[in-house]
Design a protein around this motif. Structure first.
Motif, PDB file in Angstrom:
ATOM      1  N   PRO A   1      -1.848  46.308  20.474  1.00 15.26           N
ATOM      2  CA  PRO A   1      -3.039  46.026  19.669  1.00 15.26           C
ATOM      3  C   PRO A   1      -3.250  46.946  18.465  1.00 15.26           C
ATOM      4  N   TYR A   2      -2.169  47.267  17.745  1.00 13.77           N
ATOM      5  CA  TYR A   2      -2.353  47.963  16.475  1.00 13.77           C
ATOM      6  C   TYR A   2      -3.171  47.059  15.541  1.00 13.77           C
ATOM      7  N   VAL A   3      -3.838  47.657  14.550  1.00 16.98           N
ATOM      8  CA  VAL A   3      -4.466  46.823  13.517  1.00 16.98           C
ATOM      9  C   VAL A   3      -3.354  46.222  12.658  1.00 16.98           C
TER      10      VAL A   3
ATOM     11  N   THR B   1      -4.627  53.088  18.633  1.00 16.53           N
ATOM     12  CA  THR B   1      -4.517  51.752  18.034  1.00 16.53           C
ATOM     13  C   THR B   1      -5.204  51.604  16.682  1.00 16.53           C
ATOM     14  N   GLN B   2      -5.689  52.691  16.089  1.00 17.61           N
ATOM     15  CA  GLN B   2      -6.484  52.594  14.869  1.00 17.61           C
ATOM     16  C   GLN B   2      -5.657  52.390  13.597  1.00 17.61           C
ATOM     17  N   ASP B   3      -4.358  52.540  13.697  1.00 20.17           N
ATOM     18  CA  ASP B   3      -3.489  52.391  12.530  1.00 20.17           C
ATOM     19  C   ASP B   3      -2.590  51.167  12.676  1.00 20.17           C
ATOM     20  N   MET B   4      -1.969  50.780  11.570  1.00 17.93           N
ATOM     21  CA  MET B   4      -0.999  49.705  11.609  1.00 17.93           C
ATOM     22  C   MET B   4       0.262  50.181  12.338  1.00 17.93           C
ATOM     23  N   PRO B   5       1.070  49.261  12.861  1.00 18.11           N
ATOM     24  CA  PRO B   5       2.251  49.680  13.634  1.00 18.11           C
ATOM     25  C   PRO B   5       3.202  50.534  12.805  1.00 18.11           C
TER      26      PRO B   5
END
Length: 260
Positions: free
Chosen positions: A120-122, A191-195
């Motif tokens: 669940p990355y952004v 999970t607060q950042d993009m992959p």
């Protein structure tokens, strides 16, 4: 219940089910090893694997040495792998998938194969900004010791059915679930950042990336982003499944990939 210690001295509680190749089950937000759906899945997987189902730090019977960092989570997982004999397959669900991916990057040949479900990355800058607002709201509630409100707000905002969220405080395990609220800050950090797509290109361990057909569009996008970045990664969109995937539907896919 068995226990082991992480590098920083944190006690980690775990249960072992079944026989076969070692499989570490890494759970997501608001979960712990004794949560009924987690136990059900662990026992399903145990029909073909030796399943190590552990409490991540701050949950259940595990300790919670501060300050929290992603590195400590990886050290915790390494301690469980060591307890499993020094090598293991990993199955990471939701934020547990983020830990599994980081382990693939950091733990070398201790990790054999990895399956991620609904990482669940952004997925883009817009979602990152929205998630930052949720993060600020959750941290404020936790600072004011409003654990119940923090848990319900988080679950509602990430897309859990509204009816389920409304009824959750009436369920027998609500007291335990509410006590997990401080660990939401950990899952948000994960999970607060993009992959990490550039770093993901360095992964050499066999990877299987699964998303639920009915899971959020953003999670499906992230799954495809990771598949494109990771060399030889396998991608599966699991029909009729959402974020709360059926262990029975998942087992044949896990078994085929991990045992081939």
């Amino acid at each position: 219940m068995k226990t082991t210690q992480s590098k920083d001295g944190t006690t980690l509680a775990y249960d072992v089910y079944g026989n076969g190749p070692a499989l570490i089950y890494i759970t997501g937000a608001s979960c712990h090893r004794s949560f009924k759906p987690i136990v059900q899945d662990a026992k399903i997987f145990a029909s073909e694997f030796t399943v190590y189902n552990y409490d991540r730090r701050g949950r259940g019977d595990s300790g919670n040495t501060l300050p929290y960092t992603v590195e400590r989570e990886i050290e915790d997982l390494e301690a469980i792998i060591d307890a499993a004999g020094g090598k293991a397959h990993l199955y990471g669900h939701s934020s547990g998938a983020v830990i599994a991916l980081e382990a693939a990057l950091r733990l070398g040949n201790k990790v054999q194969k990895v399956t991620l479900y609904d990482a669940p990355y952004v997925c883009d800058e817009k979602e990152k900004a929205e998630y930052k607002q949720l993060s600020q709201k959750i941290h404020e509630l936790l600072e004011n010791e409003k654990n119940s409100e923090a848990m319900l707000t988080f679950l509602k905002e990430i897309g859990m059915p509204k009816v389920f969220v409304l009824l959750l405080p009436l369920f027998p395990g609500w007291k335990t679930t509410k006590a997990l609220a401080p660990t939401l800050a950990y899952d948000i950090m994960l999970t607060q950042d993009m992959p990490p797509l550039v770093r993901a290109t360095q992964i050499s361990i066999p990877m299987q990336i699964i998303v639920g057909e009915k899971s959020p569009v953003s999670i499906n996008k992230v799954g495809r982003q990771l598949t494109k970045a990771i060399p030889n990664a396998r991608f599966i969109r699991l029909a009729k499944q959402d974020h709360l995937v059926s262990g029975k539907k998942l087992l044949p896919i896990l078994s085929t990939f991990l045992k081939e």
